[in-house]
Design an enzyme around this catalytic site. Structure first.
Site, PDB file in Angstrom:
ATOM      1  N   TYR A 165      25.977  10.118  18.396  1.00  0.00           N
ATOM      2  CA  TYR A 165      27.081   9.959  19.340  1.00  0.00           C
ATOM      3  C   TYR A 165      26.592   9.927  20.774  1.00  0.00           C
ATOM      4  O   TYR A 165      27.150   9.234  21.608  1.00  0.00           O
ATOM      5  CB  TYR A 165      28.125  11.066  19.144  1.00  0.00           C
ATOM      6  N   GLU A 217      17.040  29.152  -7.995  1.00  0.00           N
ATOM      7  CA  GLU A 217      17.623  27.814  -7.913  1.00  0.00           C
ATOM      8  C   GLU A 217      19.144  27.869  -7.807  1.00  0.00           C
ATOM      9  O   GLU A 217      19.719  27.234  -6.932  1.00  0.00           O
ATOM     10  CB  GLU A 217      17.228  26.985  -9.150  1.00  0.00           C
ATOM     11  N   ASP A 241      15.391  26.540 -13.178  1.00  0.00           N
ATOM     12  CA  ASP A 241      15.643  26.036 -14.530  1.00  0.00           C
ATOM     13  C   ASP A 241      14.355  25.457 -15.098  1.00  0.00           C
ATOM     14  O   ASP A 241      13.520  24.925 -14.358  1.00  0.00           O
ATOM     15  CB  ASP A 241      16.700  24.920 -14.510  1.00  0.00           C
TER      16      ASP A 241
END
Lengths: 511, 377
Positions: free
Chosen positions: B106, B205, B257
């Site tokens: 901007y 995680e 995981d």
């Protein structure tokens, strides 16, 4: 069954199959009638060595009926021939010879007369005069469709203000429309390919058109040639053997064919294992096949090309300008003669690009000519269209959808001149796709395309340079401004940097 | 940008370096222009072909290959934008302010013809500038361009010392005192200081696992710091872990995981950086990280419930074995990935709940933490 078998006359056949001759619908019938009569008028004038001046007048006669009058200043027709020319199908001077002319078959005008007779019951009316000292003959001719023979209804001598020429009047049912595939469009296109013609046209709605000829020079008269041995088929060869007046085979070969001299004739005889002294009529029955094969095998020079009369690059351009109007770029190419099936032919192409008033993303306008006659129907089935669509126009900077005409403010004209143009049907609307013909059209278009490509690329370069300049002017001050902000440069140094940057970039060629 | 903050001495040194480097680059360009020579900027090439795994440093390093952007008619717009972006960075440092990527976009609307038409353009220019200055040891945050997203959640034995942006006064934040909530890592962490006696940092995680461990104060029992990454860690989170682990010399244990995404994307990026952003791994990688679990062997040892590997998983694992310099270097990892591929299954952290909701902190983690040497590299 046997009692019901009987002969069919050609006229009867075409009464039932009028679409084969271009009379499929009332709109097309009107156009075809005008077209056949104008073709004949122009052929006649050129054969008589006269600069053609043609009058076309169409007058409405009640619901969907018109009187079509075509008048020319040609050499006129001798009295005895008039009934058969206009009252017998497949009667003409042009079928049995090899020479570039508009008409080929001797069907057109008599078919138009027959169509008129069929739809209005009115006979075809002719006035013809062969010279100022000869009388003008007025004929009314009815066609006996069963016998394919003319019946003379009226035959009298009349007063006519024309010194020589022919006037044909046909009454017929039809529909008159303007716009695409209209009579106007056809006549305009006639003028492209025939800049030596002066034309007067009066439409049924009273609108008149007058175009004076653009050149006073008649096209070079095409010579009549004998058939080339490589273009002959077995059946025709047998027929010629039977009909010839030559007494021996060698004489037959040298007199009936183009490009066959004593040496070549003897080679053919040797190849066919036939004595040069053999009687042609005997061979016709027995060894014709051997002779036919020998002819194919023997090397024979290409047919003479003086039977062709090209329009020429200059006049192609002038003609194109007459229809396309103002164009940014135009070019034309006349190819040297080539041969298909023993018939000499020649291709000419012209294109105009940046044509005023034409849309940049609409498909190009394609104008097709065969022996100076515009072809208006069956565009898709024509060898010219095939060649135009098949060319890679993108290589020349144009937009080109794969299976359609190229796009752009573009008009393409292609002319094929030949002693025998291979049309796909008797109505002469499309040219058959012989590989040799396709190749010549492609070569002509490629040359035009290359020249167009050079023009388009040059234009793009100029536009690029323009863009480059504006780019430089837009962003250079921003580079200088950023440097000023970071390095707190003075106004003077900033200005100097701007000037230097402009110099650096204007010198740089890389975009 | 009127507000001026106070800075620490370390910050002042970095700020000076930023201004010096920007000025240097600009002067270079300006001098060439004065001599009527084409100015150019040279950027490190950001692609896997220009990356190598530096074992000693412990992270991916960008190679020496450079591409130079010479000023031509075609590059003049980007060239102007790059320089203006550098001018903006200098201004931000001078006024002790910052701009997010979107802020910068901007801001450019004010640059007349040099404005950006879309944020992707300004982001690309910003990435270029970051790569340019990364060779001088500066990152985007040093240039005062802050990421949009925040860092990650922290709970445990850590005190973060932040500063009041306006007064420069120290603020002490005790990460044990957030109750059922957590301390949230700010988008720029360069100014933070740390106090801790924790033995290790456990990075997790999933938010679900973090909540369980934080709520039951696992950090007290294990004397550690808990960090929730929420998938691939953000820049701020990675930088936070890097600074914390480096300055306080504490190990980082990753608990993710057991699938190719958790291993090859989350853990690998955390530890050594990613292939296409190797120019920033010198700041954002966490070489001290080790892989606690869930390992492919855990699936067997703890009889975890599994899901079959998806096609993308298999492709990712095979790709890592074939092309990834990190996995190519570590044999144990190759064995682990091969075992995973052979089993053809994956298991989530929460699969441990099969043995009871709190099994993970009562059994699994304590047993693992007894032998950190056995962790995968």
């Amino acid at each position: 069954m046997a009692t019901r078998q009987r002969e069919i006359s050609v006229a009867e056949f075409f009464t039932k199959n009028r679409h084969l001759l271009g009379f499929d619908n009332p709109k097309k019938a009107l156009l075809t009638t005008v077209k056949e009569a104008v073709d004949n008028a122009l052929d006649a004038c050129e054969e008589g060595g006269i600069l053609p001046e043609v009058f076309v007048e169409i007058t409405p006669e009640g619901q969907d009926r018109f009187k079509v009058v075509i008048e020319d200043n040609g050499p006129g027709i001798v009295k005895s021939q008039i009934p058969r020319i206009f009252g017998k199908l497949l009667y003409g001077s042009k079928f049995h010879r090899l020479k570039q002319s508009r008409g080929q078959q001797g069907i057109g005008i008599s078919a138009a007369a027959m169509y008129g007779q069929l739809t209005t019951g009115t006979s075809c009316r002719i006035i013809s005069r062969t010279g100022p000292k000869r009388p003008a003959h007025y004929f009314e001719i009815h066609i006996d469709t069963k016998r394919n023979a003319p019946e003379v209804v009226k035959d009298e001598v009349v007063e006519w203000n024309r010194e020589h020429g022919t006037r044909v009047e046909i009454h017929l049912e039809g529909i008159f429309q303007r716009g695409r595939r209209s009579i106007e469009e056809y006549l305009e296109q006639v003028l492209i390919a025939n800049p030596h013609v002066t034309l007067h046209y009066k439409a049924p709605d009273g609108q008149e058109m007058y175009r004076k000829r653009a050149t006073e020079i008649l096209p070079i008269e095409a010579a009549e040639i004998k058939p080339h041995p490589h273009g002959i088929e077995l059946g025709l060869l047998m027929q010629m053997l039977k009909a010839t007046r030559a007494r021996n085979l060698k004489g037959f070969l040298t007199t009936e064919f183009a490009r066959v001299g004593p040496t070549i004739a003897e080679t053919i005889c040797a190849n066919a294992k036939l004595p040069p002294t053999a009687r042609p009529s005997r061979i016709a029955r027995q060894e014709a096949d051997a002779l036919y094969r020998a002819v194919r095998k023997t090397k024979i020079p290409r047919p003479p090309t003086n039977c062709l009369s090209p329009i020429g690059e200059e006049l192609m351009l002038a003609g194109l300008k007459r229809v396309a109007g103002k164009a940014e770029f135009s070019t034309a190419v006349s190819r040297n003669p080539a041969v298909y099936r023993g018939n000499p032919f020649l291709v000419e192409a012209a294109l105009a690009w940046g044509v005023e008033g034409r849309d940049a993303d609409s498909p190009a306008d394609l104008v097709r000519f065969a022996n100076r006659v515009p072809l208006q129907y069956q565009q898709a089935g024509c060898a010219i269209t095939k060649a135009v669509v098949g060319l890679n126009w993108r290589a020349y900077g144009l937009t080109h959808p794969r299976t359609a005409l190229p796009q752009g403010p573009l008009v393409i004209a292609v002319h094929i001149a030949s002693a025998w143009v291979p049309f796909t049907s008797e109505s002469k609307e499309a040219i058959a796709s012989y590989p040799e013909i396709l190749k010549e059209i492609r070569l002509a278009l490629q040359e035009c395309g290359r020249r167009l490509g050079i023009h388009i690329r040059k234009k793009a370069r100029i536009a690029d340079a323009e863009k480059k300049r504006s780019y430089i002017q837009t962003y250079i001050p921003q580079v200088a401004l950023a440097l000023q902000q970071i390095l707190s440069l003075s106004e003077a140094s900033t200005k100097k940097a701007t000037r230097n940057l402009t110099t650096i970039l204007e010198k740089s060629r890389k975009f | 940008m009127a507000r001026r903050g106070r800075r620490t001495a370390a910050q002042t040194a970095i700020d000076k370096k930023v201004i010096d480097r920007i000025t240097e680059q600009a002067r270079d360009v300006y001098n060439r222009i004065r001599r009527l020579k084409k100015p150019e900027l040279s950027f490190p090439i950001r692609s896997l072909s220009n990356v190598r795994y530096d074992v000693r440093k412990g992270y991916f390093e960008i190679g020496r290959a450079r591409k130079s952007r010479t000023l031509t008619v075609g590059t003049v717009r980007t060239f102007a934008q790059t320089l203006r972006m550098m001018a903006l960075s200098k201004e931000l440092v001078e006024t002790n302010d910052f701009a997010t990527k979107r802020d910068a976009y901007y801001q450019s609307k004010n640059w007349e013809e040099a404005r950006f038409d879309a944020q992707e353009e300004s982001d690309a220019v910003m990435d270029d500038i970051e790569a340019l200055f990364s060779t001088s040891g500066l990152n985007r945050e040093h240039l005062r361009f802050y990421p949009e997203e925040k860092g990650g959640d922290i709970a445990g034995r850590l005190t973060v010392i932040d500063r009041d942006w306006e007064t420069g006064k120290k603020i002490r934040i005790d990460c044990t005192a957030f109750g059922s909530g957590a301390y949230s890592v700010p988008s720029s962490v360069e100014h933070l200081e740390f106090e801790t006696k924790a033995k290790f940092i456990l990075v997790i995680e999933t938010g679900g696992m973090f909540q369980r461990l934080a709520a039951h104060k696992f950090w007290r029992r294990a004397n550690c710091i808990l960090v929730s990454m929420g998938g691939v860690p953000t820049r701020a989170c990675r930088r936070f872990l890097r600074r914390l682990s480096e300055e306080k010399k504490i190990p980082v244990y990753a608990f993710v995981d057991c699938d190719p995404y958790g291993i090859a994307n989350i853990y690998r990026s955390l530890k050594v950086g990613s292939g296409n952003a190797a120019h920033i791994s010198r700041f954002f990688s966490v070489p001290a990280a080790r892989f606690l679990g869930v390992t492919p062997q855990d699936i067997v040892d703890y009889k975890l419930p599994t899901h079959p590997l998806k096609d993308v998983d298999i492709k990712r694992a095979k790709d890592a074995l074939k092309n990834d310099p990190f996995f190519l270097h570590h044999k144990p990892w190759q064995r682990a990935l091969e075992l995973l591929l052979k089993m053809g299954v994956r298991a989530e952290q929460q699969a441990l709940a099969k043995w009871g909701l709190n099994y993970v902190m009562e059994e699994y983690l304590p047993r693992k933490l007894k032998n950190p040497k056995a962790f995968l590299p």
